[in-house]
Design an enzyme around this catalytic site. Structure first.
Site, PDB file in Angstrom:
ATOM      1  N   ASP A  92     -10.557 -27.268   9.602  1.00  0.00           N
ATOM      2  CA  ASP A  92      -9.360 -27.560   8.805  1.00  0.00           C
ATOM      3  C   ASP A  92      -8.273 -26.588   9.269  1.00  0.00           C
ATOM      4  O   ASP A  92      -8.544 -25.637  10.023  1.00  0.00           O
ATOM      5  CB  ASP A  92      -9.709 -27.360   7.318  1.00  0.00           C
ATOM      6  CG  ASP A  92      -8.578 -27.757   6.370  1.00  0.00           C
ATOM      7  OD1 ASP A  92      -7.632 -28.440   6.805  1.00  0.00           O
ATOM      8  OD2 ASP A  92      -8.654 -27.376   5.178  1.00  0.00           O
TER       9      ASP A  92
ATOM     10  N   ARG B 162     -10.988 -42.206   2.482  1.00  0.00           N
ATOM     11  CA  ARG B 162     -10.467 -41.664   1.220  1.00  0.00           C
ATOM     12  C   ARG B 162     -10.192 -42.822   0.256  1.00  0.00           C
ATOM     13  O   ARG B 162     -10.443 -42.725  -0.945  1.00  0.00           O
ATOM     14  CB  ARG B 162      -9.170 -40.876   1.460  1.00  0.00           C
ATOM     15  CG  ARG B 162      -9.322 -39.625   2.310  1.00  0.00           C
ATOM     16  CD  ARG B 162     -10.104 -38.553   1.598  1.00  0.00           C
ATOM     17  NE  ARG B 162      -9.516 -38.213   0.313  1.00  0.00           N
ATOM     18  CZ  ARG B 162      -8.463 -37.391   0.155  1.00  0.00           C
ATOM     19  NH1 ARG B 162      -7.903 -36.816   1.183  1.00  0.00           N
ATOM     20  NH2 ARG B 162      -7.990 -37.125  -1.062  1.00  0.00           N
TER      21      ARG B 162
ATOM     22  N   CYS C  16     -10.205 -32.993   7.819  1.00  0.00           N
ATOM     23  CA  CYS C  16      -9.633 -33.705   6.667  1.00  0.00           C
ATOM     24  C   CYS C  16      -8.207 -34.150   6.929  1.00  0.00           C
ATOM     25  O   CYS C  16      -7.715 -35.045   6.260  1.00  0.00           O
ATOM     26  CB  CYS C  16      -9.726 -32.835   5.422  1.00  0.00           C
ATOM     27  SG  CYS C  16      -8.716 -31.340   5.483  1.00  0.00           S
TER      28      CYS C  16
ATOM     29  N   ARG D 258      -3.356 -32.696  -8.295  1.00  0.00           N
ATOM     30  CA  ARG D 258      -3.367 -31.785  -7.136  1.00  0.00           C
ATOM     31  C   ARG D 258      -2.527 -30.582  -7.521  1.00  0.00           C
ATOM     32  O   ARG D 258      -1.340 -30.718  -7.818  1.00  0.00           O
ATOM     33  CB  ARG D 258      -2.808 -32.475  -5.887  1.00  0.00           C
ATOM     34  CG  ARG D 258      -2.585 -31.494  -4.747  1.00  0.00           C
ATOM     35  CD  ARG D 258      -2.282 -32.151  -3.418  1.00  0.00           C
ATOM     36  NE  ARG D 258      -3.483 -32.699  -2.818  1.00  0.00           N
ATOM     37  CZ  ARG D 258      -3.600 -33.028  -1.528  1.00  0.00           C
ATOM     38  NH1 ARG D 258      -2.573 -32.885  -0.718  1.00  0.00           N
ATOM     39  NH2 ARG D 258      -4.729 -33.516  -1.063  1.00  0.00           N
TER      40      ARG D 258
ATOM     41  N   GLN E 223     -12.242 -35.302  -0.746  1.00  0.00           N
ATOM     42  CA  GLN E 223     -12.351 -35.350   0.715  1.00  0.00           C
ATOM     43  C   GLN E 223     -13.818 -35.373   1.135  1.00  0.00           C
ATOM     44  O   GLN E 223     -14.186 -36.045   2.097  1.00  0.00           O
ATOM     45  CB  GLN E 223     -11.653 -34.135   1.327  1.00  0.00           C
ATOM     46  CG  GLN E 223     -11.650 -34.147   2.838  1.00  0.00           C
ATOM     47  CD  GLN E 223     -10.796 -35.253   3.433  1.00  0.00           C
ATOM     48  OE1 GLN E 223      -9.644 -35.403   3.075  1.00  0.00           O
ATOM     49  NE2 GLN E 223     -11.369 -36.041   4.337  1.00  0.00           N
TER      50      GLN E 223
ATOM     51  N   HIS F 191     -11.836 -29.297  -2.764  1.00  0.00           N
ATOM     52  CA  HIS F 191     -11.264 -30.609  -2.426  1.00  0.00           C
ATOM     53  C   HIS F 191     -12.401 -31.640  -2.419  1.00  0.00           C
ATOM     54  O   HIS F 191     -12.769 -32.173  -1.377  1.00  0.00           O
ATOM     55  CB  HIS F 191     -10.582 -30.533  -1.061  1.00  0.00           C
ATOM     56  CG  HIS F 191      -9.660 -31.673  -0.766  1.00  0.00           C
ATOM     57  ND1 HIS F 191      -9.356 -32.653  -1.684  1.00  0.00           N
ATOM     58  CD2 HIS F 191      -8.970 -32.000   0.373  1.00  0.00           C
ATOM     59  CE1 HIS F 191      -8.513 -33.522  -1.136  1.00  0.00           C
ATOM     60  NE2 HIS F 191      -8.275 -33.155   0.101  1.00  0.00           N
TER      61      HIS F 191
HETATM   62  N1  NVA Z   1      -7.018 -26.708   3.246  1.00  0.00           N
HETATM   63  C1  NVA Z   1      -5.898 -27.618   3.278  1.00  0.00           C
HETATM   64  C2  NVA Z   1      -6.366 -29.030   3.058  1.00  0.00           C
HETATM   65  C3  NVA Z   1      -5.277 -30.060   3.128  1.00  0.00           C
HETATM   66  C4  NVA Z   1      -5.754 -31.433   2.813  1.00  0.00           C
HETATM   67  C5  NVA Z   1      -4.877 -27.219   2.240  1.00  0.00           C
HETATM   68  O1  NVA Z   1      -5.273 -26.850   1.118  1.00  0.00           O
HETATM   69  O2  NVA Z   1      -3.687 -27.252   2.537  1.00  0.00           O
HETATM   70  N1   CP Z   2      -6.773 -34.627   3.553  1.00  0.00           N
HETATM   71  C1   CP Z   2      -5.827 -34.679   2.597  1.00  0.00           C
HETATM   72  O1   CP Z   2      -6.095 -34.440   1.413  1.00  0.00           O
HETATM   73  O2   CP Z   2      -4.600 -35.057   3.042  1.00  0.00           O
HETATM   74  P1   CP Z   2      -3.217 -35.069   2.233  1.00  0.00           P
HETATM   75  O3   CP Z   2      -2.832 -33.638   1.989  1.00  0.00           O
HETATM   76  O4   CP Z   2      -2.280 -35.795   3.109  1.00  0.00           O
HETATM   77  O5   CP Z   2      -3.443 -35.778   0.926  1.00  0.00           O
END
Ligand code: NVA
Ligand code: CP
Length: 304
Positions: free
Chosen positions: A219, A288, A259, A104, A134, A131
């Site tokens: 989101d 997930r 998500c 990540r 997800q 992502h």
């Molecule tokens: N769009 C959000 C998704 C979090 C799971 C982010 O990148 O923070």
């Molecule tokens: N939806 C998601 O990826 O959540 P986290 O940021 O908690 O991993």
């Protein structure tokens, strides 16, 4: 032999993505029935997190343990990556010691470089641009609740962010129409939009996007890394909240997904998020676990 990575949904053909969803559903039922095997015995997953996480970390770590393997949590605070060791070097070293890696990070180019130098499969656990994990969970959730998503209409309301870009890829891979409602200046990746112009449309009117939709999803308005823009974004996304009033325009059996983490009163109303007749966010989050277990087994070429 080439190593199979999963950096976007386009890294696997549509039939393999469908197989992963089927296997995720199978693994979920095996876990419930206490009939699951341990195909990952002796296998190690490295988890590199440069951003925060609840769902992704817990699902990968618990999932690996349930499959008999072990998972290593690596944060930039504790590794040389965080002190500037090149991605290329880190990838070569880490991949010489483990069987599979999830990353990540911020720039998508970073995970592409990492994958290029990795000897083992690399999974995108979120970048600024995509992502895909997800989306596996979201597709599993839709299939479980309503059956095949092919031919359905999905509405994305809000920021044209990493999740939205992955929804565009999903529209092509899972064969649905995607209507995106976002404020001017917050559109998803332009080249992706051009490539998939036959399946997606963009509007600034959430009501148009949601009208008759089978699935409505949103989101946060400020993703990780955009904390300083939060107040400005709240103003710019006014009118883009998904709530019961907006959902009333969707198909009568439409589902709502998010998500998570969710910001009640911002992109989604608290009432809609908690409405179990429409909102499937908790199943979506749980999936997930199952979807990523199926993904890891697929990339490692291990039977479910
Ligand atoms: N769009 C959000 C998704 C979090 C799971 C982010 O990148 O923070
Ligand atoms: N939806 C998601 O990826 O959540 P986290 O940021 O908690 O991993």
């Amino acid at each position: 032999m080439t190593v199979q990575h999963f950096l976007t949904l386009n890294d696997l053909p549509a039939d393999e993505l469908r197989l992963i969803i089927d296997n995720a559903i199978k693994l979920k039922s095996q876990l419930r029935n206490h009939t699951a095997g341990k195909p990952m015995v002796g296998k190690v997953l490295a988890m590199i997190f440069e951003k925060s996480s609840t769902r992704t970390r817990v699902s990968f770590e618990a999932g690996t343990a349930q499959l008999g393997g072990s998972a290593l949590f690596l944060s930039p605070n504790d590794t040389q990556l965080g002190r500037g060791e090149p991605v290329e070097d880190s990838a070569r070293v880490i991949s010489s010691m483990v069987d599979i890696i999830m990353v990540r990070t911020f720039a998508h180019s970073k995970i592409e470089t990492f994958a290029k130098y990795s000897k083992v499969p690399v999974i995108n656990a979120l970048t600024d641009h995509y992502h895909p994990c997800q989306l596996l969970a979201d597709m599993q959730t839709y299939v479980e609740q309503r059956g095949d998503i092919a031919g359905k209409v999905v509405a994305w309301v809000g920021d044209g962010n990493n999740m939205c870009n992955s929804y565009i890829n999903a529209a092509a891979q899972f064969d649905f129409e995607l209507r995106i409602a976002c404020p001017k200046g917050f559109e998803p990746d332009a080249s992706l939009c051009r490539r998939h112009a036959n399946r997606i449309s963009i509007t600034q009117n959430p009501r148009d996007a949601v009208s008759g939709a089978d699935l409505v999803t949103t989101d946060t308005w400020a993703s990780m890394g955009q904390e300083e823009e939060k107040q400005l974004r709240i103003a710019q996304f006014k009118g883009y909240q998904v709530n019961h009033e907006l959902m009333s325009l969707a198909a009568s059996n439409a589902l709502f997904m998010h998500c998570l983490p969710a910001y009640r009163g911002m992109e989604v109303s608290a009432e809609l998020l908690e409405d179990e007749n429409i909102s499937v966010v908790w199943d979506e989050a749980e999936n997930r676990l199952h979807a990523q277990k199926a993904l890891m087994l697929h990339l490692l070429q291990l039977a479910t």
